[in-house]
Design a protein around this motif. Structure first.
Motif, PDB file in Angstrom:
ATOM      1  N   PRO A 308       0.828  -1.205   0.000  1.00 18.90           N
ATOM      2  CA  PRO A 308       0.000   0.000   0.000  1.00 18.90           C
ATOM      3  C   PRO A 308       0.858   1.248   0.000  1.00 18.90           C
ATOM      4  CG  PRO A 308      -0.019  -1.057   2.157  1.00 18.90           C
ATOM      5  CD  PRO A 308       0.659  -1.998   1.229  1.00 18.90           C
ATOM      6  N   PRO A 309       0.400   2.317  -0.666  1.00 20.58           N
ATOM      7  CA  PRO A 309       1.188   3.551  -0.695  1.00 20.58           C
ATOM      8  C   PRO A 309       1.193   4.213   0.677  1.00 20.58           C
ATOM      9  CG  PRO A 309      -0.983   3.899  -1.648  1.00 20.58           C
ATOM     10  CD  PRO A 309      -0.868   2.434  -1.383  1.00 20.58           C
ATOM     11  N   PRO A 310       2.139   5.123   0.931  1.00 17.21           N
ATOM     12  CA  PRO A 310       2.109   5.869   2.191  1.00 17.21           C
ATOM     13  C   PRO A 310       0.738   6.501   2.386  1.00 17.21           C
ATOM     14  CG  PRO A 310       4.113   6.329   0.973  1.00 17.21           C
ATOM     15  CD  PRO A 310       3.239   5.520   0.062  1.00 17.21           C
ATOM     16  N   THR A 311       0.194   6.383   3.580  1.00 21.17           N
ATOM     17  CA  THR A 311      -1.210   6.723   3.783  1.00 21.17           C
ATOM     18  C   THR A 311      -1.508   8.198   3.586  1.00 21.17           C
ATOM     19  OG1 THR A 311      -1.300   4.924   5.363  1.00 21.17           O
ATOM     20  CG2 THR A 311      -3.154   6.433   5.342  1.00 21.17           C
ATOM     21  N   GLU A 312      -0.641   9.096   4.081  1.00 25.58           N
ATOM     22  CA  GLU A 312      -0.969  10.523   3.988  1.00 25.58           C
ATOM     23  C   GLU A 312      -1.061  11.005   2.542  1.00 25.58           C
ATOM     24  OE1 GLU A 312      -2.223  12.111   6.457  1.00 25.58           O
ATOM     25  OE2 GLU A 312      -1.864  10.304   7.607  1.00 25.58           O
ATOM     26  N   PRO A 313      -0.083  10.716   1.669  1.00 25.52           N
ATOM     27  CA  PRO A 313      -0.269  11.111   0.259  1.00 25.52           C
ATOM     28  C   PRO A 313      -1.507  10.471  -0.364  1.00 25.52           C
ATOM     29  CG  PRO A 313       2.025  10.550   0.682  1.00 25.52           C
ATOM     30  CD  PRO A 313       1.254  10.157   1.903  1.00 25.52           C
ATOM     31  N   ALA A 314      -1.787   9.210   0.005  1.00 27.59           N
ATOM     32  CA  ALA A 314      -2.978   8.549  -0.538  1.00 27.59           C
ATOM     33  C   ALA A 314      -4.245   9.256  -0.065  1.00 27.59           C
ATOM     34  CB  ALA A 314      -3.005   7.080  -0.104  1.00 27.59           C
ATOM     35  N   ARG A 315      -4.260   9.672   1.199  1.00 27.16           N
ATOM     36  CA  ARG A 315      -5.432  10.387   1.715  1.00 27.16           C
ATOM     37  C   ARG A 315      -5.653  11.697   0.962  1.00 27.16           C
ATOM     38  NH1 ARG A 315      -7.841   8.377   6.153  1.00 27.16           N
ATOM     39  NH2 ARG A 315      -6.702   6.786   7.355  1.00 27.16           N
ATOM     40  N   LEU A 316      -4.590  12.413   0.687  1.00 27.89           N
ATOM     41  CA  LEU A 316      -4.741  13.684  -0.015  1.00 27.89           C
ATOM     42  C   LEU A 316      -5.263  13.463  -1.431  1.00 27.89           C
ATOM     43  CD1 LEU A 316      -4.460  16.717  -0.205  1.00 27.89           C
ATOM     44  CD2 LEU A 316      -2.035  16.411  -0.782  1.00 27.89           C
ATOM     45  N   ARG A 317      -4.679  12.497  -2.155  1.00 27.33           N
ATOM     46  CA  ARG A 317      -5.148  12.235  -3.522  1.00 27.33           C
ATOM     47  C   ARG A 317      -6.610  11.798  -3.515  1.00 27.33           C
ATOM     48  NH1 ARG A 317       0.267  10.066  -3.917  1.00 27.33           N
ATOM     49  NH2 ARG A 317      -0.509   7.983  -3.357  1.00 27.33           N
ATOM     50  N   LEU A 318      -6.957  10.904  -2.593  1.00 31.10           N
ATOM     51  CA  LEU A 318      -8.341  10.446  -2.512  1.00 31.10           C
ATOM     52  C   LEU A 318      -9.261  11.587  -2.101  1.00 31.10           C
ATOM     53  CD1 LEU A 318     -10.374   8.068  -2.552  1.00 31.10           C
ATOM     54  CD2 LEU A 318      -9.831   7.701  -0.133  1.00 31.10           C
ATOM     55  N   GLY A 319      -8.820  12.403  -1.147  1.00 29.89           N
ATOM     56  CA  GLY A 319      -9.641  13.519  -0.690  1.00 29.89           C
ATOM     57  C   GLY A 319      -9.959  14.507  -1.801  1.00 29.89           C
ATOM     58  N   LEU A 320      -8.972  14.822  -2.621  1.00 31.89           N
ATOM     59  CA  LEU A 320      -9.199  15.752  -3.735  1.00 31.89           C
ATOM     60  C   LEU A 320     -10.196  15.169  -4.733  1.00 31.89           C
ATOM     61  CD1 LEU A 320      -5.520  16.955  -4.287  1.00 31.89           C
ATOM     62  CD2 LEU A 320      -7.424  18.327  -3.400  1.00 31.89           C
ATOM     63  N   ALA A 321     -10.061  13.873  -5.015  1.00 31.24           N
ATOM     64  CA  ALA A 321     -10.975  13.237  -5.966  1.00 31.24           C
ATOM     65  C   ALA A 321     -12.394  13.179  -5.416  1.00 31.24           C
ATOM     66  CB  ALA A 321     -10.469  11.831  -6.299  1.00 31.24           C
TER      67      ALA A 321
END
Length: 445
Positions: A308-321
């Protein structure tokens, strides 16, 4: 996910409108309640009597937002845990969905969907969902099971199928699955997904129980209404599932337009018949074992799942989408690239219609005050005002919107609406004089 899952049997969704009927129904082993609709210190008498008779009660959450880009709210988790303990529940359930977006993570306005929306089937979304599920599991006093949802829309750029996504989720977290066969049918009609293929590839060893519900089709779109009889295709999917695994529990959901007790009992009988038909076929199908621990990934020689990717960058990308999608649905911003605009319009109308219906339930005085003007006025309001704090807040915002705008119509209606808003917008209802109370009593007479 060691150990055996609880055997629940035949159940029905408990709702206040059918509480008396549920108490009298033969063969009900357990009921499910919407977690947010019960107060732990003041359980309805009907639920208390059912529990005293040995009927299991399972709280079913609808607002936690395990698929949100943000981590689960501690207050919501504490409330869900409190309800599980008050009801003596063997498990709690929630949804694989996002319900809000924006806020500090994306430096954008906080938006509420008021509905369960699908998460993208991407590595980012899976990493976030797995962490959110682990946070929930650590906060709850009983096991957690999560439900597949029905969807009108599809995300572009999915990296996994629904089955792969759920397998990875269960494998990484040990969470159990609540499989809604009506939602499998919905996604078959709306997104072209094969329910038989889904059942063949889902980790049925992780099955906690099954939901069955009705809906209707309009203009090629299936609406998971929970207000219509269970159709034959949904019962057929249930039979297919029961041919592969013995369901620990099966539950009939009904949320609106409740039929009489006889009709509900007939639907439960049809569900039981579908399960028995599947059991008769189980020896001829590739059946999963009953309960037990979820096995590891199949040893088929394929590549291991990517880390799994690092959670914080993943959260930001998912949050923007998610913020871009939800803004298009409830705030009228342009549709994000890759989405079906016509289908987004259908989803936006469905969200607005649900807002109007739920606000009418939580604030029934509003349709009484406004009469036939309530629904068109509320739907017009939704075009300009996204929901920002739940349905009760939405009711207050709607009334304020009318009072500050063109007004609700005649002076008498406006005065009644203003009184309602003043009574509920403060920390406590306004105190009224004895003369005013006498005057209202005389008016009612």
């Amino acid at each position: 996910m060691a150990g055996q899952v609880a055997r629940l049997g035949t159940g029905i969704g408990w709702r206040p409108e059918i509480a008396d009927a549920v108490e009298e129904m033969p063969g009900i082993d357990w009921v499910e309640v919407v977690a947010e609709n019960v107060c732990p210190g003041h359980l309805p008498d009907s639920l208390t009597r059912l529990r005293e008779r040995g009927v299991t009660v399972v709280p079913h959450g609808v607002s936690l937002g395990l698929g949100d880009a943000d981590r689960p709210d501690g207050g919501r988790l504490a409330a869900l845990a409190e309800r599980a303990e008050a009801l003596g529940a063997p498990l709690v359930t929630e949804h694989i969905a996002f319900v809000r977006a924006g806020g500090a993570l994306t430096a954008s306005p906080r938006l509420e969907a008021g509905h369960l929306l699908p998460v993208p089937r991407t590595r980012d979304a899976l990493a976030v969902l797995c962490e959110n599920v682990r946070i929930a599991q650590e906060s709850l006093p009983v096991p957690l099971a999560v439900e597949n949802i029905a969807a009108l829309i599809s995300w572009p750029g999915d990296e996994m199928t629904e089955e792969q996504f759920l397998y990875e989720l269960a494998d990484r977290t040990g969470v159990r699955l609540l499989i809604d066969v009506a939602n499998l049918h919905t996604n078959h009609v709306n997104r072209g997904e094969d329910p038989a293929k889904a059942l063949a590839e889902l980790p049925l060893e992780a099955l906690a129980y099954v939901h069955v519900a009705g809906g209707f089709e309009r203009d090629g779109v299936w609406h998971d209404s929970h207000a219509h009889p269970v159709p034959r295709p949904v019962l057929d999917i249930l039979t297919d599932l029961a041919s592969r695994v013995r369901p620990p529990g099966v539950l009939l959901e009904r949320d609106e337009d409740f039929p009489g007790p006889g009709e509900l009992e007939r639907e439960l009988a049809d569900i039981g018949e579908a399960v028995r038909a599947g059991a008769g076929l189980r020896g001829t199908a590739s059946a999963a074992p009953d309960g037990g621990a979820l096995p590891g990934a199949p040893e088929d020689g394929g590549a291991a799942s990517p880390e799994p990717p690092p959670t914080e960058p993943a959260r930001l990308r998912l949050g923007l989408a998610q913020a871009a999608l939800l803004s298009a649905l409830v705030a009228g911003t342009p549709a994000p690239e890759g989405f079906d605009r016509a289908r987004l319009a259908v989803q936006a109308r469905a969200l607005a219609a649900k807002r109007a219906s739920v606000v009418a339930k939580v604030a029934p005085e509003l349709p009484e005050i406004l009469g036939s003007a309530y629904r068109p006025a509320f739907l017009a309001y939704t075009h300009a005002r996204p929901m920002r704090g739940g349905y009760r807040r939405d009711a207050l915002d709607f009334a304020e919107h009318l009072l500050l705008g063109t007004g609700p119509g005649d002076g008498r209606t406006e005065r009644a609406l203003r009184r309602w808003w003043l009574d509920r917008s403060g920390p406590a209802p306004r105190r009224r004089s004895r003369l005013a109370r006498v005057g209202r009593a005389l008016i009612r007479r």
